[in-house]
Motif scaffolding. Sequence first.
Motif, PDB file in Angstrom:
ATOM      1  N   LEU A   4       2.798  -0.407  -7.805  1.00 13.74           N
ATOM      2  CA  LEU A   4       2.472   0.463  -6.658  1.00 13.74           C
ATOM      3  C   LEU A   4       3.726   0.754  -5.842  1.00 13.74           C
ATOM      4  O   LEU A   4       3.901   1.852  -5.318  1.00 13.74           O
ATOM      5  N   ILE A  47       4.325   3.954  -2.910  1.00 10.96           N
ATOM      6  CA  ILE A  47       3.234   3.864  -1.928  1.00 10.96           C
ATOM      7  C   ILE A  47       3.821   3.589  -0.539  1.00 10.96           C
ATOM      8  O   ILE A  47       4.708   2.742  -0.386  1.00 10.96           O
ATOM      9  N   VAL A  68      -5.430   4.219  -1.949  1.00  9.02           N
ATOM     10  CA  VAL A  68      -5.615   3.817  -3.347  1.00  9.02           C
ATOM     11  C   VAL A  68      -7.088   3.448  -3.520  1.00  9.02           C
ATOM     12  O   VAL A  68      -7.620   2.632  -2.759  1.00  9.02           O
ATOM     13  N   VAL A  71      -2.935  -3.632  -3.092  1.00 10.89           N
ATOM     14  CA  VAL A  71      -2.707  -2.358  -2.395  1.00 10.89           C
ATOM     15  C   VAL A  71      -2.134  -2.616  -0.997  1.00 10.89           C
ATOM     16  O   VAL A  71      -1.161  -1.973  -0.587  1.00 10.89           O
ATOM     17  N   THR A  95      -4.727  10.351  -1.407  1.00 14.27           N
ATOM     18  CA  THR A  95      -4.946   9.483  -2.568  1.00 14.27           C
ATOM     19  C   THR A  95      -3.736   9.512  -3.493  1.00 14.27           C
ATOM     20  O   THR A  95      -3.325  10.579  -3.957  1.00 14.27           O
ATOM     21  N   ALA A 133      -3.354   6.713  -6.010  1.00 19.98           N
ATOM     22  CA  ALA A 133      -3.676   5.998  -7.252  1.00 19.98           C
ATOM     23  C   ALA A 133      -5.135   5.578  -7.253  1.00 19.98           C
ATOM     24  O   ALA A 133      -5.777   5.502  -6.199  1.00 19.98           O
TER      25      ALA A 133
END
Length: 407
Positions: free
Chosen positions: A66, A71, A77, A91, A122, A124
């Motif tokens: 990630l 991110i 996510v 996450v 969004t 992932a």
Amino acid sequence: MNNMKIPFSPPYINEDVINEVVDSLKSGWITTGPKVKALEAEIKNYSGAKEVLCVNSWTSGAIMMLRWLGIQEGDEVIVPAYTYSATALAVYHAGGTPVMVDTTEDFNISVADIGKVISSKTKAILPVDIAGFPCDYDEIMQLVNEPGIKSMFTPASDVQRQLGRILVLNDAAHSLGATYANGIKTGSETDVAVFSLHAVKNVTTAEGGAICLNLPEPFDNKALYTRLRQMSLNCQTKDAFSKSKAGGWRYDITGLGMKINMADVNAAIGLAQMRVYPEMLKERKRVFTAYNDAFSSESWAVMPPAVVKGKESSYHIYALRIKNISEQQRDQIIDEISKTGVAVNVHFIPMPMLTFFKEKGFNIKDYPKAYDNFKCEISLPIYPQLTEEELSYIVKAVKDAYKTVMR
Ligand SMILES: *Cc1c(COP(=O)(O)O)cnc(C)c1O
């Protein structure tokens, strides 16, 4: 009858495993080196993934992927509400915000509900192959490639720009050896998939994870493997193995990596297990089938999915559900089973029922199917070493417990 003691999920340790570990200990090299390389090759060959990188856990591997995706705070996510917490915790660790989605009758994430929560934030989706039964990857890949959804995607890093759509990272913690349609194995289906090699998983290295890379053009999976391997070793240009050779002392640090490499002494366990994994899987299937045969005559039993629409499970968890019972009755049945010496479990307590996630504002009322699956679920022991005698004992313990509580 005398009480048996049946553990829930002991590791599979035979002479070959012990010899492989001793071989690593005697070799003079115990951390990342030839055994890790050999394990990566085994998993790559077995799963059909384009590249495989071993790390020290599923959790750390998912966090690194990630981070690699870029991110940032505010990025979303999508994860299922019904999974082990690591799926969502990864996450948060990567700096993003998990968005939870309800599940369906087969325990897996609802693809229809994914569609409802996708937004321009969004980045992932982390679907989970619960109990080893694969998700509908075709549907998920179709969804992220829909023109309307692709045009909503707002890339904010080079990796995101190259991909041009939402990344699909399969939490394949349970599903090594499971097959999707046409015999394609999990690990080779999605952009990224991560297997867990934790002590209770089908194949283990005590602690460990295996990252499978299958990124589309223009990504170069081989080059990415090399880059990620460095990232897993503090972004150091030379690993300890090459540095230990004469004249190999100089190195550089090229960025902010993580320190999550797998050690050879750990890899040795998984390496020996992978050599017999097809046989281990057959034994798991034997146990699964024995339970199905034993419970199919009971009107109260709901058997877990195993072979459906060309997909086949890795038989990681036997998730028995009992019709028309409350959470409290399920707990009582577990108490009764436990008295017989049989260890059972519940997979999973939905994340919105746990303190950390409640404090983040999640509420189980928003995930009714996850709660329905949880409140009547009991996971039975499933592993290659279980004998017919032990299986009969477990089945009797479960049936007797049901009668005691429900009469
Ligand atoms: C076990 C598990 C993980 C975490 O694996 P670790 O290797 O312990 O980090 C993640 N997701 C699911 C669904 C799991 O069951």
